[in-house]
Design a protein around this motif. Sequence first.
Motif, PDB file in Angstrom:
ATOM      1  N   PRO A  52      11.222   2.360 -22.437  1.00 58.35           N
ATOM      2  CA  PRO A  52      10.418   3.580 -22.297  1.00 58.35           C
ATOM      3  C   PRO A  52      10.292   4.068 -20.855  1.00 58.35           C
ATOM      4  N   TYR A  53      10.549   3.209 -19.871  1.00 56.17           N
ATOM      5  CA  TYR A  53      10.522   3.626 -18.471  1.00 56.17           C
ATOM      6  C   TYR A  53      11.479   2.742 -17.685  1.00 56.17           C
ATOM      7  N   THR A  54      11.857   3.209 -16.518  1.00 57.19           N
ATOM      8  CA  THR A  54      12.834   2.504 -15.687  1.00 57.19           C
ATOM      9  C   THR A  54      12.355   2.492 -14.250  1.00 57.19           C
ATOM     10  N   GLY A  55      12.438   1.331 -13.614  1.00 53.13           N
ATOM     11  CA  GLY A  55      12.024   1.180 -12.230  1.00 53.13           C
ATOM     12  C   GLY A  55      13.211   1.005 -11.305  1.00 53.13           C
ATOM     13  N   PRO A  56      12.932   0.742 -10.032  1.00 48.83           N
ATOM     14  CA  PRO A  56      14.010   0.656  -9.033  1.00 48.83           C
ATOM     15  C   PRO A  56      14.938  -0.535  -9.215  1.00 48.83           C
ATOM     16  N   ALA A  57      14.519  -1.567  -9.944  1.00 49.51           N
ATOM     17  CA  ALA A  57      15.375  -2.744 -10.156  1.00 49.51           C
ATOM     18  C   ALA A  57      15.423  -3.099 -11.633  1.00 49.51           C
ATOM     19  N   SER A  58      15.531  -2.089 -12.483  1.00 50.64           N
ATOM     20  CA  SER A  58      15.558  -2.292 -13.928  1.00 50.64           C
ATOM     21  C   SER A  58      16.980  -2.449 -14.431  1.00 50.64           C
ATOM     22  N   LEU A  59      17.109  -3.162 -15.536  1.00 48.12           N
ATOM     23  CA  LEU A  59      18.369  -3.237 -16.257  1.00 48.12           C
ATOM     24  C   LEU A  59      18.612  -1.915 -16.970  1.00 48.12           C
ATOM     25  N   ILE A  60      19.833  -1.385 -16.859  1.00 46.17           N
ATOM     26  CA  ILE A  60      20.222  -0.138 -17.487  1.00 46.17           C
ATOM     27  C   ILE A  60      21.118  -0.446 -18.686  1.00 46.17           C
ATOM     28  N   GLY A  61      20.870   0.188 -19.809  1.00 47.68           N
ATOM     29  CA  GLY A  61      21.677  -0.033 -21.001  1.00 47.68           C
ATOM     30  C   GLY A  61      22.965   0.765 -20.992  1.00 47.68           C
ATOM     31  N   ARG A  62      23.805   0.467 -21.957  1.00 45.97           N
ATOM     32  CA  ARG A  62      25.067   1.176 -22.194  1.00 45.97           C
ATOM     33  C   ARG A  62      25.957   1.175 -20.950  1.00 45.97           C
ATOM     34  N   GLN A  63      26.351   0.001 -20.520  1.00 47.25           N
ATOM     35  CA  GLN A  63      27.243  -0.099 -19.372  1.00 47.25           C
ATOM     36  C   GLN A  63      28.106  -1.348 -19.495  1.00 47.25           C
ATOM     37  N   VAL A  64      29.207  -1.319 -18.787  1.00 40.68           N
ATOM     38  CA  VAL A  64      30.122  -2.456 -18.693  1.00 40.68           C
ATOM     39  C   VAL A  64      30.447  -2.660 -17.220  1.00 40.68           C
ATOM     40  N   GLN A  65      30.420  -3.912 -16.774  1.00 37.33           N
ATOM     41  CA  GLN A  65      30.810  -4.234 -15.406  1.00 37.33           C
ATOM     42  C   GLN A  65      31.645  -5.515 -15.434  1.00 37.33           C
ATOM     43  N   ALA A  66      32.349  -5.757 -14.344  1.00 36.94           N
ATOM     44  CA  ALA A  66      33.193  -6.945 -14.260  1.00 36.94           C
ATOM     45  C   ALA A  66      33.173  -7.488 -12.841  1.00 36.94           C
ATOM     46  N   THR A  67      33.394  -8.788 -12.732  1.00 30.83           N
ATOM     47  CA  THR A  67      33.466  -9.458 -11.441  1.00 30.83           C
ATOM     48  C   THR A  67      34.731 -10.305 -11.398  1.00 30.83           C
ATOM     49  N   THR A  68      35.260 -10.465 -10.200  1.00 33.88           N
ATOM     50  CA  THR A  68      36.448 -11.296  -9.990  1.00 33.88           C
ATOM     51  C   THR A  68      36.249 -12.129  -8.739  1.00 33.88           C
ATOM     52  N   THR A  69      36.588 -13.404  -8.813  1.00 39.43           N
ATOM     53  CA  THR A  69      36.617 -14.259  -7.629  1.00 39.43           C
ATOM     54  C   THR A  69      37.938 -15.018  -7.598  1.00 39.43           C
ATOM     55  N   ALA A  70      38.405 -15.307  -6.410  1.00 35.37           N
ATOM     56  CA  ALA A  70      39.602 -16.125  -6.208  1.00 35.37           C
ATOM     57  C   ALA A  70      39.368 -16.974  -4.969  1.00 35.37           C
ATOM     58  N   THR A  71      39.500 -18.274  -5.117  1.00 37.40           N
ATOM     59  CA  THR A  71      39.100 -19.212  -4.068  1.00 37.40           C
ATOM     60  C   THR A  71      40.225 -20.177  -3.768  1.00 37.40           C
ATOM     61  N   ALA A  72      40.433 -20.498  -2.513  1.00 38.52           N
ATOM     62  CA  ALA A  72      41.330 -21.567  -2.098  1.00 38.52           C
ATOM     63  C   ALA A  72      40.492 -22.742  -1.615  1.00 38.52           C
ATOM     64  N   PHE A  73      40.858 -23.946  -2.044  1.00 41.36           N
ATOM     65  CA  PHE A  73      40.181 -25.175  -1.643  1.00 41.36           C
ATOM     66  C   PHE A  73      41.158 -25.962  -0.759  1.00 41.36           C
ATOM     67  N   LEU A  74      40.935 -25.896   0.558  1.00 42.59           N
ATOM     68  CA  LEU A  74      41.833 -26.522   1.522  1.00 42.59           C
ATOM     69  C   LEU A  74      41.166 -27.766   2.089  1.00 42.59           C
ATOM     70  N   GLY A  75      41.900 -28.886   2.080  1.00 41.37           N
ATOM     71  CA  GLY A  75      41.344 -30.138   2.574  1.00 41.37           C
ATOM     72  C   GLY A  75      42.307 -30.875   3.474  1.00 41.37           C
ATOM     73  N   LEU A  76      41.778 -31.573   4.464  1.00 51.19           N
ATOM     74  CA  LEU A  76      42.579 -32.349   5.408  1.00 51.19           C
ATOM     75  C   LEU A  76      41.852 -33.650   5.718  1.00 51.19           C
ATOM     76  N   LYS A  77      42.549 -34.769   5.526  1.00 48.00           N
ATOM     77  CA  LYS A  77      41.988 -36.071   5.895  1.00 48.00           C
ATOM     78  C   LYS A  77      42.326 -36.327   7.359  1.00 48.00           C
ATOM     79  N   LEU A  78      41.303 -36.236   8.221  1.00 48.53           N
ATOM     80  CA  LEU A  78      41.512 -36.425   9.652  1.00 48.53           C
ATOM     81  C   LEU A  78      41.712 -37.891   9.989  1.00 48.53           C
ATOM     82  N   LEU A  79      40.835 -38.733   9.481  1.00 50.41           N
ATOM     83  CA  LEU A  79      40.876 -40.177   9.645  1.00 50.41           C
ATOM     84  C   LEU A  79      40.449 -40.798   8.328  1.00 50.41           C
ATOM     85  N   GLU A  80      40.615 -42.069   8.176  1.00 48.75           N
ATOM     86  CA  GLU A  80      40.137 -42.716   6.964  1.00 48.75           C
ATOM     87  C   GLU A  80      38.618 -42.583   6.888  1.00 48.75           C
TER      88      GLU A  80
END
Length: 687
Positions: free
Chosen positions: A294-322
Amino acid sequence: MLTLASLCVSTGAWSADLATPRAVVPAFVDWSGGYLGIQGSAGNAYGAYDFSNTSIGGRSLPSFRTGDATGRADLSRNATTAVGGLFGGYNWQDGPWLYGIEADLSAANLKRPVALGAFGDDTTGSDLGLIRVKTDLYGTLRGRFGYAFDRALVYATFGLGGANARVLATYPDRDTGAVALARRDLSYLGFTLGAGVQFAVSEHIALGIDYRYLDLGGSRRFDLGTVPGAAGGPVATQVAASAHQMMARLSWHPGGLVLPPEAEDAPGANLDERFSLHGQTTVVAQGVPGFRAPYTGPASLIGRQVQATTTATAFLGLKLLEGTELYYNPEFSQGFGLSRTLGVAGFVNGEAQKAGAPFPKLRSNRYFVRQTFGLGGETEDVPDGPNQVATRRDIERITVVAGKFALGDFFDGNVYAHDPRVDFMNWGIWASGAYDFPANLPGFTQGVMVEYNRAEFAIRAAYTQVPKEPSSDVLDPRVFRRAGTTIEFEERHILPILDQPGKLRIGFFTNVGNTADFREVVALTQAGVFADINDAAAATRASRRKTGFYLNLEQAVTPDLGVFARVSANDGRTESLSFTDIDNSVSGGVSLKGSAWGRPGDTVGLGTSRNGISASHRAFFANGGVGLLIGDGRLNYAPEQAFETYYALSLSKALTVSFNYQHIVNPAYNRDRGPANFFGTRLHADF
């Protein structure tokens, strides 16, 4: 960005005749040949039109751009659209190196209005007219250059891109009531750059993720009708176009692909290896139908929408010493959560960040050194994996980590509900909702973590930076005045009745941050000192402490069935700094592997949560407060309740597609809104 894991060649069995050559199984897919496919992007494509050199009756107007149809923040001045269509191409491959050519044609629904009145002088009013820009077709012709490993292909693209546009203008005559119309059809041709990854699911089918940026250039200046009346006149303008598009793709390879063995069939990890290189990519598309609002504020959830997110990550590791290891995790992220990751305290997409962007944004999310001090006794072999160089270590040990990391890497873990890339996505289910762990907008902080580990238990503690203020991307450098401390005890057991393993974690946290006190800002606002309670919060922030705890249980019932539960609470007196607007939370659920129906790699999950806030926190929202994620402008309080179920379908050892449904009752603790239903899909690959 993505892993280029060590390539190994598996051979077929020896024949009884030793002179018979061995059958060689390739270490990577040969992608040579032609292919066809379909592609689509639901809510993860963004287009922008830049108007410039615009005039009405010879009077120049400032440049302006299309905005967001919701009338709120304009998604980095880009407009969301859905894009989908067909593609085809041909590849040539020399060893692991690939080059090819590809063309695609996609439909779109990019539509955005621009009000001319906002850019006129004060005498013209706000009804000079409305210009709408529409695009319904994109096309590209691109070259591809890539590298194949195992079942994956990582590639870069470049080439030509084009699109159409229709510029429609409506100019009302305030004197006569008549409406003047104008239209101009435009065609754009520019360049495109991009990158992607694809995975062979079977001999003929591959799934992939493809990003492309299109710079389509600008149009020549053109006439666009006439605004009637004394304040009007002929309109002339020119428009430049660009787009960011992230596509999920399904391709068919009629010639067939020769597949390498699954990764687990390869030889075991080499403990002498000093390097580790892995990666992941995750795409989440999520939509919400309409619901009671019945009302909407500045941080309200809005209906009838579609959104998407994408992430891509590299995991790089180096053994310096034991015992000494160095890790670095660069990550690209793109897209927004529903309503810009607002409107639900237990938000519905764990991959959504408050620092969303319409284009791939590169961040150095982790960089840390890990020092392990063995204390003797029994040892264990740890295989190579993300942020783990293969090694042998003492079970009884002390580990020190210093640098940038996520507190969730070490605290509040749970084998059944902790990773929104593969299991539950609701923030109140995959984490302890009231645990306000210090973090920047993507969820990372800097500091030190120390852990003492034995076979039966572990105890760990961290001292880290906090944000400079609530929901800030900048970490406070004054670590001796403002910082966060978390301590966790983890007990490990075998439940005698079931003869199955389980863990119980007990955590305590205390943060000192630059926050406001809810009672104080409510009193100041009600006394009339501040007209807006959010101004009162910003003006009265000071160093204040927030404390809380969590209990976290995971228990295997059978090798395929597990249960989990969490309870968490904080004092609820001051603003949260980093995570979300939850002061107390209870959650739990079950996770079941698909062995019973012949799919041991699949997982089905059922979870639920109940979130609440303190009385002073309720008063803050009831008086118009805006928190980290929520703020409807007023509040008819009720606990926020969530139900989530997902099915994760394993297509290979590295590739999973999930289907997700969530039902939220009283989103943002407001019984005046909802209930809301959320439908999502998730594509995840790691290697």
